[in-house]
Scaffold this motif. Structure first.
Motif, PDB file in Angstrom:
ATOM      1  N   HIS A 193       0.828  -1.217   0.000  1.00  0.00           N
ATOM      2  CA  HIS A 193       0.000   0.000   0.000  1.00  0.00           C
ATOM      3  C   HIS A 193       0.858   1.261   0.000  1.00  0.00           C
ATOM      4  CE1 HIS A 193      -3.330  -2.718   0.782  1.00  0.00           C
ATOM      5  NE2 HIS A 193      -2.603  -3.245   1.748  1.00  0.00           N
ATOM      6  N   SER A 194       1.909   1.256  -0.823  1.00  0.00           N
ATOM      7  CA  SER A 194       2.797   2.404  -1.038  1.00  0.00           C
ATOM      8  C   SER A 194       3.673   2.743   0.168  1.00  0.00           C
ATOM      9  CB  SER A 194       1.990   3.649  -1.450  1.00  0.00           C
ATOM     10  OG  SER A 194       1.275   3.405  -2.651  1.00  0.00           O
ATOM     11  N   LEU A 195       3.784   1.830   1.109  1.00  0.00           N
ATOM     12  CA  LEU A 195       4.682   2.049   2.239  1.00  0.00           C
ATOM     13  C   LEU A 195       5.499   0.792   2.489  1.00  0.00           C
ATOM     14  CD1 LEU A 195       3.362   0.569   5.112  1.00  0.00           C
ATOM     15  CD2 LEU A 195       1.609   2.221   4.524  1.00  0.00           C
ATOM     16  N   ARG A 196       6.585   0.947   3.244  1.00  0.00           N
ATOM     17  CA  ARG A 196       7.431  -0.182   3.617  1.00  0.00           C
ATOM     18  C   ARG A 196       7.061  -0.643   5.015  1.00  0.00           C
ATOM     19  NH1 ARG A 196      10.388  -2.297  -0.770  1.00  0.00           N
ATOM     20  NH2 ARG A 196      10.833  -0.543  -2.159  1.00  0.00           N
ATOM     21  N   VAL A 197       7.099  -1.960   5.239  1.00  0.00           N
ATOM     22  CA  VAL A 197       6.653  -2.537   6.506  1.00  0.00           C
ATOM     23  C   VAL A 197       7.745  -3.454   7.064  1.00  0.00           C
ATOM     24  CG1 VAL A 197       4.886  -3.903   7.671  1.00  0.00           C
ATOM     25  CG2 VAL A 197       4.270  -2.502   5.687  1.00  0.00           C
ATOM     26  N   LEU A 198       8.115  -3.212   8.315  1.00  0.00           N
ATOM     27  CA  LEU A 198       9.027  -4.107   9.024  1.00  0.00           C
ATOM     28  C   LEU A 198       8.224  -4.807  10.102  1.00  0.00           C
ATOM     29  CD1 LEU A 198      11.717  -5.321   9.714  1.00  0.00           C
ATOM     30  CD2 LEU A 198      12.300  -3.246  10.999  1.00  0.00           C
ATOM     31  N   SER A 199       7.987  -6.089   9.886  1.00  0.00           N
ATOM     32  CA  SER A 199       7.146  -6.858  10.790  1.00  0.00           C
ATOM     33  C   SER A 199       7.892  -8.127  11.207  1.00  0.00           C
ATOM     34  CB  SER A 199       5.809  -7.188  10.105  1.00  0.00           C
ATOM     35  OG  SER A 199       4.892  -7.752  11.023  1.00  0.00           O
ATOM     36  N   TRP A 200       7.178  -9.076  11.757  1.00  0.00           N
ATOM     37  CA  TRP A 200       7.750 -10.337  12.250  1.00  0.00           C
ATOM     38  C   TRP A 200       7.353 -11.474  11.327  1.00  0.00           C
ATOM     39  CZ3 TRP A 200      10.933 -10.155  16.489  1.00  0.00           C
ATOM     40  CH2 TRP A 200      10.931  -8.941  17.179  1.00  0.00           C
ATOM     41  N   ASP A 201       8.194 -12.496  11.263  1.00  0.00           N
ATOM     42  CA  ASP A 201       7.831 -13.681  10.495  1.00  0.00           C
ATOM     43  C   ASP A 201       7.072 -14.644  11.401  1.00  0.00           C
ATOM     44  OD1 ASP A 201       9.709 -14.894  12.101  1.00  0.00           O
ATOM     45  OD2 ASP A 201      11.232 -15.082  10.528  1.00  0.00           O
ATOM     46  N   ARG A 202       6.813 -15.843  10.922  1.00  0.00           N
ATOM     47  CA  ARG A 202       6.047 -16.811  11.715  1.00  0.00           C
ATOM     48  C   ARG A 202       6.965 -17.793  12.437  1.00  0.00           C
ATOM     49  NH1 ARG A 202       3.622 -12.891  10.966  1.00  0.00           N
ATOM     50  NH2 ARG A 202       3.292 -12.441   8.806  1.00  0.00           N
ATOM     51  N   GLY A 203       8.248 -17.451  12.574  1.00  0.00           N
ATOM     52  CA  GLY A 203       9.196 -18.330  13.242  1.00  0.00           C
ATOM     53  C   GLY A 203       9.176 -18.167  14.751  1.00  0.00           C
ATOM     54  N   ASP A 204      10.235 -18.704  15.371  1.00  0.00           N
ATOM     55  CA  ASP A 204      10.297 -18.726  16.830  1.00  0.00           C
ATOM     56  C   ASP A 204      10.923 -17.479  17.435  1.00  0.00           C
ATOM     57  OD1 ASP A 204       9.178 -21.265  16.823  1.00  0.00           O
ATOM     58  OD2 ASP A 204      11.136 -22.270  16.696  1.00  0.00           O
ATOM     59  N   CYS A 205      11.490 -16.606  16.623  1.00  0.00           N
ATOM     60  CA  CYS A 205      12.140 -15.412  17.133  1.00  0.00           C
ATOM     61  C   CYS A 205      11.100 -14.428  17.659  1.00  0.00           C
ATOM     62  CB  CYS A 205      12.983 -14.747  16.043  1.00  0.00           C
ATOM     63  SG  CYS A 205      13.792 -13.216  16.570  1.00  0.00           S
ATOM     64  N   VAL A 206      11.181 -14.101  18.948  1.00  0.00           N
ATOM     65  CA  VAL A 206      10.226 -13.163  19.541  1.00  0.00           C
ATOM     66  C   VAL A 206      10.938 -12.006  20.236  1.00  0.00           C
ATOM     67  CG1 VAL A 206       8.385 -14.863  19.824  1.00  0.00           C
ATOM     68  CG2 VAL A 206      10.096 -14.572  21.642  1.00  0.00           C
ATOM     69  N   ALA A 207      12.210 -11.817  19.914  1.00  0.00           N
ATOM     70  CA  ALA A 207      12.954 -10.704  20.514  1.00  0.00           C
ATOM     71  C   ALA A 207      14.124 -10.344  19.615  1.00  0.00           C
ATOM     72  CB  ALA A 207      13.453 -11.074  21.911  1.00  0.00           C
ATOM     73  N   VAL A 208      14.428  -9.062  19.569  1.00  0.00           N
ATOM     74  CA  VAL A 208      15.582  -8.542  18.846  1.00  0.00           C
ATOM     75  C   VAL A 208      16.405  -7.731  19.844  1.00  0.00           C
ATOM     76  CG1 VAL A 208      16.330  -6.938  17.050  1.00  0.00           C
ATOM     77  CG2 VAL A 208      14.471  -8.523  16.591  1.00  0.00           C
ATOM     78  N   PRO A 209      17.722  -7.900  19.876  1.00  0.00           N
ATOM     79  CA  PRO A 209      18.538  -7.173  20.864  1.00  0.00           C
ATOM     80  C   PRO A 209      18.411  -5.664  20.719  1.00  0.00           C
ATOM     81  CG  PRO A 209      19.798  -8.945  19.827  1.00  0.00           C
ATOM     82  CD  PRO A 209      18.520  -8.821  19.053  1.00  0.00           C
ATOM     83  N   PRO A 210      18.529  -4.938  21.825  1.00  0.00           N
ATOM     84  CA  PRO A 210      18.421  -3.468  21.774  1.00  0.00           C
ATOM     85  C   PRO A 210      19.343  -2.815  20.752  1.00  0.00           C
ATOM     86  CG  PRO A 210      18.338  -4.204  24.049  1.00  0.00           C
ATOM     87  CD  PRO A 210      18.640  -5.425  23.226  1.00  0.00           C
ATOM     88  N   PRO A 211      20.616  -3.230  20.602  1.00  0.00           N
ATOM     89  CA  PRO A 211      21.458  -2.563  19.597  1.00  0.00           C
ATOM     90  C   PRO A 211      20.908  -2.682  18.180  1.00  0.00           C
ATOM     91  CG  PRO A 211      22.826  -3.806  21.126  1.00  0.00           C
ATOM     92  CD  PRO A 211      21.407  -4.200  21.394  1.00  0.00           C
ATOM     93  N   ALA A 212      20.253  -3.805  17.887  1.00  0.00           N
ATOM     94  CA  ALA A 212      19.671  -3.976  16.553  1.00  0.00           C
ATOM     95  C   ALA A 212      18.492  -3.032  16.350  1.00  0.00           C
ATOM     96  CB  ALA A 212      19.235  -5.426  16.348  1.00  0.00           C
ATOM     97  N   VAL A 213      17.653  -2.896  17.370  1.00  0.00           N
ATOM     98  CA  VAL A 213      16.525  -1.960  17.282  1.00  0.00           C
ATOM     99  C   VAL A 213      17.038  -0.539  17.094  1.00  0.00           C
ATOM    100  CG1 VAL A 213      14.585  -0.971  18.553  1.00  0.00           C
ATOM    101  CG2 VAL A 213      14.992  -3.441  18.610  1.00  0.00           C
TER     102      VAL A 213
END
Length: 367
Positions: A212-232
């Motif tokens: 819809h004319s925008l970029r989206v950063l979301s989650w996949d359907r895998g087991d990863c439920v956290a991203v380290p603070p430096p990555a964010v």
């Protein structure tokens, strides 16, 4: 290690960033500088002395002069954005040579590599006004925060703004699903879990699903439920550098990762249903979020309990009122229509989002 005299390179003509200029005959130093340029996504122009092409010294957005070449550029026109690069920590004469060529930084390798990569990347990407970055968080579960975040992003994109929607809630089911793009090609959060330092803004944007004319950063359907603070930190900083707007859907908790996301925001909307238990729950959320974010505003959602209206809810929470989020089927049941919330550009929700951007962009001086 870097030493600073002044800073800020000159703007380039036409708004397009030009290539950085390297001046050195030191083969080892040149190899290091080329490596750092590659890390920053830039292709430099290399000379052993003053460039023969007239005006190139003056117009290059960044000039990296090897200490071996300082004598050969001594008579050059004084300009900002000149960095004298050296390796010898014990050479006190480097400061004198920096003054002689009008350098505004003295950079020692390898200590200053990350600073230089960041500076080169600024040149490669073109540094302008950062994106207006807005978070959305629910005062209680089921408040409609994710749907409002999507509607704000869709509205921003429809108005012609470069827009990126970020799902910061790994347990929320995925904003790509809410937008009908769960199978769209592109990277999700787990692909960026190892990110550190500087992430290229252009490369980030191109790697994400376009919906819809925008970029989206979301989650996949895998087991990863956290991203380290430096990555964010790295990813959101890259998203902001692209300008336009960034909308972040936030979870109702505060940990180190969420704190990094909050630190990148210009403001946040706390979505609160107009009922006493929701107001009480929202008060707890506001007290936690307020420890990190100063500009938190309340968006009230009806229907109203007896004795409550939008101003009373804002008063009870002690927060400025962003407005009343209208009740419509798209806000509470976005999947039933088969269209993303706010995508039609009509109706109460779309009007709320459009009015919000009009006011907030003016406040931020972005229009």
């Amino acid at each position: 290690m870097t030493g600073t005299v002044t800073h800020d390179p000159p703007p380039t003509a036409g708004g397009q960033p030009e290539r950085p200029l390297i001046v050195t005959e030191d083969a080892e130093l040149l190899d290091d500088l080329l490596r750092l340029c590659a890390a920053a996504g830039a292709t430099p122009e290399v000379h052993h002395g003053m460039p023969e092409r007239r005006g190139r010294w003056e117009t290059a957005p960044l000039v990296l002069v090897g200490d071996d070449a300082a004598r050969r550029v001594r008579g050059a026109v004084r300009r900002p954005g000149v960095v004298l690069v050296c390796r010898d920590q014990d050479d006190s004469g480097v400061w004198k040579r920096a003054v002689q060529i009008g350098a505004d930084h003295v950079l020692l390798l390898p200590d200053g590599e990350q600073w230089l990569v960041d500076r080169i990347a600024d040149v490669a990407e073109g540094v302008g006004r950062p994106a207006l970055t807005v978070g959305v968080i629910g005062g209680r579960g089921g408040a409609g925060a994710s749907t409002l975040a999507c509607a704000l992003a869709v509205t921003s994109a429809r108005e012609g703004l470069r827009t990126l929607l970020v799902d910061a809630d790994p347990l929320g089911g995925g904003l790509d699903v809410l937008l009908g793009g769960e199978t769209a090609d592109g990277l999700r959060w787990p692909a960026f879990a190892a990110s550190r330092g500087r992430v290229g803004g252009g490369a980030l944007e191109e790697s994400l699903p376009r919906l819809h004319s925008l970029r989206v950063l979301s989650w996949d359907r895998g087991d990863c439920v956290a991203v380290p603070p430096p990555a964010v930190r790295a990813v959101l900083a890259a998203a902001r550098r692209g300008g336009g707007t960034v909308v972040v859907d936030l979870p109702r908790r505060l940990d180190d990762t969420v704190a990094e996301a909050l630190a990148q925001l210009d403001l946040a909307l706390l979505v609160v249903p107009a009922e006493l238990r929701a107001v009480a729950a929202a008060g707890r959320v506001a007290s936690v979020v307020g420890m990190v974010l100063r500009d938190l505003r309340v968006a009230v959602r009806g229907p109203y309990a007896p004795g409550l209206d939008d101003r009373e809810v804002a008063r009870l929470l002690g927060l400025p009122l962003a407005g009343e989020v209208p009740v419509e089927s798209g806000l509470l049941r976005p999947h039933e229509s088969g269209k993303p919330p706010g995508s039609a550009g009509r109706g109460p929700l779309a009007r709320f989002c459009r009015g919000f951007w009009e006011r907030t962009l003016v406040e931020a001086g972005a229009v």
